[in-house]
Design an enzyme around this catalytic site. Structure first.
Site, PDB file in Angstrom:
ATOM      1  N   LYS A 162       0.841  -1.191   0.000  1.00 36.41           N
ATOM      2  CA  LYS A 162       0.000   0.000   0.000  1.00 36.41           C
ATOM      3  C   LYS A 162       0.880   1.246   0.000  1.00 36.41           C
ATOM      4  CE  LYS A 162      -3.734   1.825   3.012  1.00 36.41           C
ATOM      5  NZ  LYS A 162      -4.547   1.447   4.205  1.00 36.41           N
TER       6      LYS A 162
ATOM      7  N   SER B  77      -9.275   1.164   3.349  1.00 35.91           N
ATOM      8  CA  SER B  77      -8.518   2.022   2.446  1.00 35.91           C
ATOM      9  C   SER B  77      -7.430   1.278   1.668  1.00 35.91           C
ATOM     10  CB  SER B  77      -7.867   3.175   3.230  1.00 35.91           C
ATOM     11  OG  SER B  77      -6.938   2.690   4.197  1.00 35.91           O
TER      12      SER B  77
ATOM     13  N   SER C 133      -9.356  -1.295   7.381  1.00 37.20           N
ATOM     14  CA  SER C 133      -8.820  -1.161   6.031  1.00 37.20           C
ATOM     15  C   SER C 133      -8.153  -2.384   5.436  1.00 37.20           C
ATOM     16  CB  SER C 133      -7.848   0.019   5.972  1.00 37.20           C
ATOM     17  OG  SER C 133      -8.533   1.219   6.202  1.00 37.20           O
TER      18      SER C 133
END
Length: 433
Positions: free
Chosen positions: A35, A112, A136
């Site tokens: 990420k 996310s 997330s």
């Protein structure tokens, strides 16, 4: 064309080779993505927003969690798209595009850690790193039909990871099968390898499963039958978790609102738990990022803009009460589970919402979702989301939680259970509940 080939999962692609090519390394031959919240030496950590990327320098060191995977033999192939400032659970990003959910292309991928989940679900990598503060890793794992692991809070280093809210931030990971999920855990977790331990109880909170918008049996029966086959029926217990929490966690009274008490789609004590968690999350986010936000006035997408500016208005009025609640809730949940007990939960209350759904129509969904998701967030317990196939052509998931520090136990348990779970999923998909 690029989005079609990589599902829009990547911010940028590059290759970081493992430190050694020894065949004895635990992750040799595996690829992974990270990420865009993790520092990688020589690359700007973009945090999901172009104004952030524009105003920050390239990292001078690689996050220890990423380095550990490289040293264990894995190859990193790039950075993935994320929600801006890690402040959303849907996975939509107005600047960089929304990664395509590989199971349901008209639905959000979850956030996310959206790109990391999509990269695994679309078979672009073997595993990936995300972060989980409020949801997330667990939410995108459930929405993309893959495994997602949120470790016990504080056990995996968050050094070199842009903070969201330190009381809840964790480094989590995704995989398509429990064996790789476990192998990654053996590298990242600071615990000695342990032999699988038989769980003492599987606790099914009936009130939590009543929050589901799909047939309850479609989720519970798959797991119950798998547990009965491997461990017998005596270890399955049923409780009303909301009543237990209300009785044992007296500090919840500081966060109980009239609205929480009257909403039909709600468990009041868990809604209060969620309120406390989100308050502390807003306060810590403000402390981390207010100076930059006020100075730069970044361009933020709809929903995230409102959430960020709400956080900047948070005060410290109830922060001590939040911290006390965390301690009290962890103690109550530890007493409930014991050393080798497992709490079973829906990962989320229903299927992924359609792309570009008006956020105001999702209010009841969010209340139910955060009531479930805040349990591991506030307690700091480890949680794994397990895919259970499809219902009405949309992904279904269930979660298992274990006490703080029981991460290896939980990963071993999932690996032990999953063969039986797959058999039950195949039967369930043929049956109309």
């Amino acid at each position: 064309m690029a989005k079609a080939s990589d599902y829009g999962a990547f911010m940028e692609k590059f290759t970081l080779l493992p430190g050694s090519s020894s065949h004895e390394l635990p992750l040799i031959g595996l690829t992974f993505a990270v990420k865009d919240i993790f520092d990688v030496d020589g690359y700007v950590t973009g945090f999901g927003n172009p104004d952030w990327a524009r105003t920050h320098q390239a990292a001078m060191m690689t996050a220890p969690s990423v380095s550990a995977l490289l040293e264990a033999g894995a190859t990193c192939v790039g950075k993935t798209v994320m929600d801006e400032m890690a402040y959303c659970m849907y996975g939509e990003n107005k600047h960089y595009g929304t990664p395509t959910n590989p199971i349901a292309s008209d639905r959000v991928p979850g956030g996310s850690s959206s790109g990391s989940a999509v990269a695994v679900g679309a078979m672009l990598v073997d595993f990936s790193l995300g972060t989980d503060t409020g949801a997330s890793v667990r939410v995108p794992a459930s929405y993309c039909g893959i495994f997602g692991f949120r470790p016990s809070h504080g056990v995996v280093s968050t050094t070199g990871v842009t903070p969201m809210a330190q009381s809840f931030d964790t480094v989590g990971w995704f995989a398509r099968d429990p064996e790789i999920l476990n192998r990654v855990g053996k590298v990242l977790l600071p615990f000695p390898d342990v032999n699988p331990v038989k769980p003492t109880q599987f606790i099914i909170p009936e009130d939590c499963f009543r929050l589901l918008s799909i047939p309850i049996d479609r989720v519970t029966q798959v797991l119950v039958k798998s547990v009965e086959k491997l461990f017998g029926s005596d270890i399955i217990k049923h409780i009303i978790l909301g009543d237990y929490v209300e009785e044992k966690v007296t500090s919840l009274k500081h966060f109980t609102s009239k609205e929480n008490q009257t909403q039909e789609y709600n468990i009041p004590s868990l809604a209060a738990l969620s309120s406390a968690m989100r308050l502390l999350q807003r306060y810590e986010f403000k402390n981390n990022h207010e100076e930059w936000i006020r100075a730069i006035q970044p361009d933020l997408g709809p929903g995230i803009r409102e959430r960020v500016w709400e956080a900047l208005g948070e005060t410290d009025e109830k922060i001590d009460a939040c911290q006390h609640l965390k301690t009290e809730f962890r103690s109550a949940l530890t007493d409930l589970l014991g050393d080798s007990g497992v709490l079973v939960l829906p990962t989320v209350p229903g299927p992924p919402p359609k792309l570009q759904t008006d956020p105001s129509t999702l209010e009841s969904f969010l209340v139910r979702a955060f009531s479930l998701l805040s349990i591991s967030g506030v307690s700091g317990f480890c949680q794994v989301s397990i895919p259970l196939g499809l219902h009405d052509n949309l992904p279904v998931a269930v979660s298992l939680l274990a006490r703080h520090g029981s991460d290896c136990f939980l990963l071993n348990l999932v690996q032990t259970l999953y063969g039986s779970i797959k058999e039950q999923v195949e039967l369930a998909e043929k049956t109309s509940y």
